[in-house]
Scaffold this active site. Structure first.
Site, PDB file in Angstrom:
ATOM      1  N   TYR A   1      75.764 -38.491   9.635  1.00  0.00           N
ATOM      2  CA  TYR A   1      76.655 -39.563  10.186  1.00  0.00           C
ATOM      3  C   TYR A   1      78.173 -39.401   9.830  1.00  0.00           C
ATOM      4  O   TYR A   1      78.462 -38.626   9.320  1.00  0.00           O
ATOM      5  CB  TYR A   1      76.051 -41.045   9.404  1.00  0.00           C
TER       6      TYR A   1
ATOM      7  N   GLY B   1      61.609 -42.804  -2.004  1.00  0.00           N
ATOM      8  CA  GLY B   1      61.485 -43.081  -0.677  1.00  0.00           C
ATOM      9  C   GLY B   1      60.364 -43.473  -0.199  1.00  0.00           C
ATOM     10  O   GLY B   1      59.753 -44.504  -0.211  1.00  0.00           O
TER      11      GLY B   1
ATOM     12  N   GLN C   1      74.003 -50.469   1.818  1.00  0.00           N
ATOM     13  CA  GLN C   1      74.176 -49.143   2.076  1.00  0.00           C
ATOM     14  C   GLN C   1      75.164 -49.403   3.313  1.00  0.00           C
ATOM     15  O   GLN C   1      74.686 -49.862   4.358  1.00  0.00           O
ATOM     16  CB  GLN C   1      73.421 -48.099   2.307  1.00  0.00           C
TER      17      GLN C   1
END
Length: 374
Positions: A181, A326, A98
């Site tokens: 981001y 997650g 990523q």
């Protein structure tokens, strides 16, 4: 079970539809992947994850809140990641890197930002609310960034990161377009007030994401993906509902033409809905139902709070091609095997050591979770 059928993603085939989400863990050695990280990822590959996506991996030196986040901009980092990808492949899983740029949520006084010798760049000179740089004196929050003069400079950094990721043995790259981001900052009209071709209309605000995806495709072909959190308010994101749908709908419609391996949509999560000045920031809506119709050719993965039972339903009904886990995969390194063999998910997360702690063994709360008895 539908979860355990193979799936072709770009040029590779994953053994099942269970994927490990990108999860910041803050365990690298001065941005270089290390042996404890190798053990962490290998545990989850052996535990049955068909696809593993790295934690957010910095494409260049930046003043992140996470000083032990790994990078992918130099040869030592490439070498560190290569050990990990080799081990993951030997265990039968595939692995994407990523690629991550923080934009306005870096801090100019963080050591890595100082070492970079450049300002904190963002689409516009607008500070995000929040932030807490615990390793800086006074624990400051976010500050006003410098408007990025030429966004193609950052796009070129993403492309070089992809070149490095390929050298490190990754099967593909996932563009971090979520959680406030830099890609998300360009998409959101509250953080992007530009009046040039990179701001204004949904089409212009989506340009940075699309041009970055095209640059990554030049390196990895169809083994490129993007993660998006359209409803998330983390890092001071969030637009009105119709503007959110217009913006992300356009982005997905155009991304669908690029031949990506998959798109991940992150569902609404209360944990990603911070309150600023007494007001919740996120746009709470059914992300999958609303936005998945914009994808007609690209595999969809769903992320955020998905249980194994729901994952099976999403895949068996054709709503999603796969599911990212997650917290469940943090605390259950053998998550894939547990689901397949009907074992309970009974480990308790060690929240105190989620991101490590200074002076504490990095293995604690990281690679010390017990596997089930088989």
């Amino acid at each position: 079970m539908s979860l355990f059928t193979p799936l072709k993603l770009g040029d590779v085939t994953i053994q099942n539809r269970i994927a490990m989400s990108a999860l910041t863990r803050n365990r690298s050695t001065e941005t270089v992947p290390n042996d404890i990280m190798l053990k962490y990822y290998l545990q989850r590959a052996r535990g049955g994850a068909g696809l593993i996506v790295t934690e957010g991996t910095l494409i260049t030196r930046q003043g992140t809140e996470w000083p032990a986040a790994p990078g992918i901009w130099d040869k030592s980092q490439v070498a560190g990641w290569k050990k990990i990808t080799d081990a993951v492949h030997e265990a039968g899983s595939k692995m994407y890197c990523q690629v991550w740029h923080l934009g306005r949520v870096s801090h100019p006084k963080a050591p890595e930002q100082i070492a970079a010798g450049v300002p904190v760049y963002a689409p516009s000179a607008i500070s995000a609310r929040g932030g807490k740089f615990r390793f800086l004196e006074g624990h400051p929050g976010y500050v006003t960034p410098t408007e990025l003069p030429d966004p193609t400079v950052i796009i070129a950094q993403f492309k070089q990161a992809a070149v490095n990721a390929k050298e490190a043995g990754f099967d593909g790259v996932e563009l971090h377009g979520a959680n406030g981001y830099i890609v998300h900052q360009f998409l959101d009209s509250n953080s992007n007030k530009r009046t040039d071709q990179w701001g204004g209309s949904p089409e212009n605000r989506a340009r940075f994401a699309l041009e970055t995806l095209k640059a990554l495709i030049e390196v990895f072909g169809h083994n490129v993906s993007i993660k998006l959190s359209p409803s998330g308010g983390y890092n001071d994101m969030g637009m009105p509902l119709q503007e959110t749908i217009d913006t992300f709908g356009y982005l997905l419609r155009e991304a669908d033409k690029l031949g990506l391996s998959y798109v991940t949509l992150v569902r609404y999560s209360a944990g990603q809905d911070p309150e600023y000045e007494g007001v919740k920031r996120a746009t709470n809506f059914d992300v999958v139902a609303t936005l998945s119709p914009f994808l007609t050719k690209t595999h969809l993965f769903v992320n955020s709070g998905v249980t194994p039972a729901e994952a099976e339903e999403l895949v068996s009904r054709g709503t999603a091609a796969g599911v990212f886990f997650g917290f469940n995969i943090i605390v259950h390194p053998d998550l894939g095997r547990r689901i397949k063999e009907g074992k309970p998910l009974d480990n308790v997360p060690d929240v105190h050591h989620l991101y490590g702690a200074e002076g504490v063994d990095p293995a604690i709360g990281y690679v010390d979770y017990k596997e089930a008895v088989y």
